[in-house]
Design a protein around this motif. Structure first.
Motif, short mmCIF file in Angstrom:
data_model
loop_
_atom_site.label_atom_id
_atom_site.label_comp_id
_atom_site.label_asym_id
_atom_site.label_seq_id
_atom_site.Cartn_x
_atom_site.Cartn_y
_atom_site.Cartn_z
N THR A 6 0.85 -1.19 0.00
CA THR A 6 0.00 0.00 0.00
C THR A 6 0.89 1.25 0.00
OG1 THR A 6 -0.07 -0.12 2.43
CG2 THR A 6 -1.85 -1.18 1.21
N PRO A 7 1.47 1.61 -1.14
CA PRO A 7 2.46 2.69 -1.19
C PRO A 7 1.94 4.07 -0.84
CG PRO A 7 1.82 2.04 -3.41
CD PRO A 7 1.22 1.04 -2.48
N ASP A 8 0.65 4.30 -0.99
CA ASP A 8 0.09 5.64 -0.75
C ASP A 8 -0.84 5.67 0.45
OD1 ASP A 8 -1.77 3.98 -1.90
OD2 ASP A 8 -2.59 5.48 -3.28
N ILE A 9 -0.61 4.83 1.43
CA ILE A 9 -1.51 4.71 2.57
C ILE A 9 -1.45 5.95 3.47
CG2 ILE A 9 0.26 3.47 3.90
CD1 ILE A 9 -2.06 1.92 5.20
N THR A 10 -2.63 6.41 3.89
CA THR A 10 -2.77 7.51 4.85
C THR A 10 -4.05 7.27 5.64
OG1 THR A 10 -3.99 8.89 3.26
CG2 THR A 10 -1.60 9.23 3.40
N GLY A 41 6.49 0.02 1.73
CA GLY A 41 7.77 -0.05 1.04
C GLY A 41 8.81 0.91 1.58
N HIS A 42 8.42 1.77 2.52
CA HIS A 42 9.33 2.75 3.12
C HIS A 42 9.60 2.47 4.59
CE1 HIS A 42 9.08 5.08 -0.55
NE2 HIS A 42 7.77 5.05 -0.48
N GLY A 43 9.28 1.27 5.04
CA GLY A 43 9.57 0.89 6.42
C GLY A 43 8.39 0.98 7.37
N ASN A 44 7.22 1.38 6.87
CA ASN A 44 6.03 1.47 7.73
C ASN A 44 5.17 0.23 7.58
OD1 ASN A 44 6.42 4.22 8.76
ND2 ASN A 44 6.09 4.83 6.64
N ARG A 45 4.82 -0.35 8.71
CA ARG A 45 3.95 -1.53 8.73
C ARG A 45 2.64 -1.14 9.42
NH1 ARG A 45 4.67 -7.67 11.09
NH2 ARG A 45 2.57 -7.84 11.95
N TYR A 46 1.54 -1.61 8.84
CA TYR A 46 0.22 -1.31 9.37
C TYR A 46 -0.52 -2.62 9.64
CZ TYR A 46 1.29 3.25 7.32
OH TYR A 46 1.90 4.43 6.99
N ASP A 47 -0.90 -2.84 10.88
CA ASP A 47 -1.72 -4.00 11.22
C ASP A 47 -3.18 -3.55 11.20
OD1 ASP A 47 0.14 -6.34 12.37
OD2 ASP A 47 1.02 -4.40 12.89
N THR A 66 3.51 0.71 12.77
CA THR A 66 4.88 0.53 13.28
C THR A 66 5.84 1.14 12.29
OG1 THR A 66 4.23 -1.56 14.34
CG2 THR A 66 6.59 -1.12 14.08
N GLU A 67 6.59 2.14 12.73
CA GLU A 67 7.58 2.79 11.85
C GLU A 67 8.91 2.05 11.90
OE1 GLU A 67 7.85 6.83 13.11
OE2 GLU A 67 5.95 7.40 12.20
N HIS A 68 9.66 2.15 10.81
CA HIS A 68 11.01 1.56 10.71
C HIS A 68 10.98 0.06 11.01
CE1 HIS A 68 12.13 5.74 10.60
NE2 HIS A 68 11.74 5.93 11.84
N TYR A 69 9.94 -0.61 10.55
CA TYR A 69 9.80 -2.04 10.82
C TYR A 69 10.91 -2.83 10.11
CZ TYR A 69 7.77 -6.71 11.08
OH TYR A 69 7.56 -8.04 11.31
N GLY A 70 11.71 -3.54 10.88
CA GLY A 70 12.79 -4.34 10.32
C GLY A 70 13.95 -3.51 9.79
N ALA A 71 14.08 -2.26 10.24
CA ALA A 71 15.14 -1.39 9.74
C ALA A 71 16.51 -1.93 10.13
CB ALA A 71 14.97 0.02 10.30
N LYS A 131 7.18 -8.88 0.09
CA LYS A 131 5.99 -9.37 0.78
C LYS A 131 6.21 -10.79 1.30
CE LYS A 131 2.20 -8.58 -1.57
NZ LYS A 131 1.31 -8.45 -2.75
N GLN A 132 6.83 -11.64 0.48
CA GLN A 132 7.05 -13.03 0.88
C GLN A 132 7.95 -13.13 2.11
OE1 GLN A 132 10.09 -14.98 0.52
NE2 GLN A 132 9.04 -16.73 1.47
N SER A 133 8.94 -12.24 2.20
CA SER A 133 9.92 -12.31 3.29
C SER A 133 9.52 -11.44 4.47
CB SER A 133 11.31 -11.91 2.78
OG SER A 133 11.30 -10.62 2.19
N LEU A 134 8.30 -10.92 4.46
CA LEU A 134 7.73 -10.15 5.58
C LEU A 134 8.54 -8.89 5.88
CD1 LEU A 134 6.90 -13.11 8.00
CD2 LEU A 134 5.53 -12.19 6.14
N LYS A 135 8.95 -8.20 4.83
CA LYS A 135 9.70 -6.96 5.00
C LYS A 135 8.82 -5.75 4.69
CE LYS A 135 14.44 -8.55 4.32
NZ LYS A 135 14.16 -9.83 4.98
N ALA A 136 9.28 -4.58 5.15
CA ALA A 136 8.52 -3.35 4.92
C ALA A 136 9.27 -2.37 4.04
CB ALA A 136 8.18 -2.69 6.26
#
Length: 234
Positions: A6-10, A41-47, A66-71, A131-136
């Motif tokens: 979701t590249p444009d999520i707000t 795709g910029h490090g933000n994860r949304y549950d 969650t910001e900087h997820y997996g940074a 997506k497959q490797s659960l990265k943000a």
């Protein structure tokens, strides 16, 4: 866990794209109330959870961000001369994304087997692997860039050129300093020319070896990516 891009999520809710909605509702058969994970795709994860399960526009209610997820504490940039068969580059991009990489640049070198690359397919491969490797974080895939122009523009604190020519070289895993940004140059099957190696050294690139085996171009890219991630303990 199902991840959607979701590249444009707000805001507090988000409607998935038509492609992601179709995959969610018709392929995965997910329904209202089920949990999903969104990444930009910029490090933000949304549950979140599905609020409206429609194949043309699946709406998700955001519960937590969650910001900087997996940074990681460093950036890794791989610049590589593409092989004649792009399937091999696609495989490399997929595996490097799974391990962790920030950018991949296609290099036009003196001995390059390919002079033009369309990055659209590589972008899709990187997205699927993220997506497959659960990265943000989605790696940037840059188009073909002339070798000398790329080398002269590098700003990373650690710069390496992996080649098979004669001369003194360090092992990449021994030369790498953990926690610092790094760029690694990988040449074509015919290797970098002596002039290209000299030019890179003049611009602060350290000659390195990836081991005693003679590696294919795409294998060398994966080994370089793994070595630096391993040295950084990620």
């Amino acid at each position: 866990m199902h991840i959607f891009y979701t590249p444009d999520i707000t805001g507090d809710d988000y409607t998935l794209s038509a492609e992601e909605s179709k995959h969610c509702v018709r392929v995965l058969r997910m329904a209202e109330g089920e949990s999903v994970v969104l990444v930009d795709g910029h490090g933000n994860r949304y549950d979140g959870e599905i609020d409206r399960a429609e194949a043309k526009g699946c709406r998700v209610r955001i519960l937590r961000r969650t910001e900087h997820y997996g940074a990681r504490p460093f950036r890794l940039h791989l610049a590589i001369a593409p092989t004649k068969q792009m399937e091999r580059m696609e495989w490399m991009v997929e595996k490097c994304t799974e391990m962790g990489i920030d950018a991949v640049t296609m290099l036009a070198t003196e001995h390059s087997e390919r002079r033009e690359v369309k990055t659209e397919r590589l972008d899709k491969v990187a997205l699927a692997a993220m997506k497959q490797s659960l990265k943000a974080y989605l790696p940037e895939v840059h188009p073909m860039t002339e070798f000398r122009r790329f080398v002269a523009s590098c700003t990373e604190t650690q710069r390496f050129i992996a080649h098979c020519r004669e001369g003194e070289k360090k092992r990449l895993d021994e030369a790498c300093r953990p926690g610092e940004d790094a760029v690694v140059l990988i040449g074509p099957e015919g290797d970098f020319s002596a002039e290209e190696v000299a030019f890179a050294e003049e611009h602060g690139f350290v000659p390195v070896t990836l081991g005693t085996s003679r590696l294919r171009t795409e294998t060398a890219g994966i080994v370089a990516c793994h070595s630096i991630n391993f040295m950084n303990k990620v």
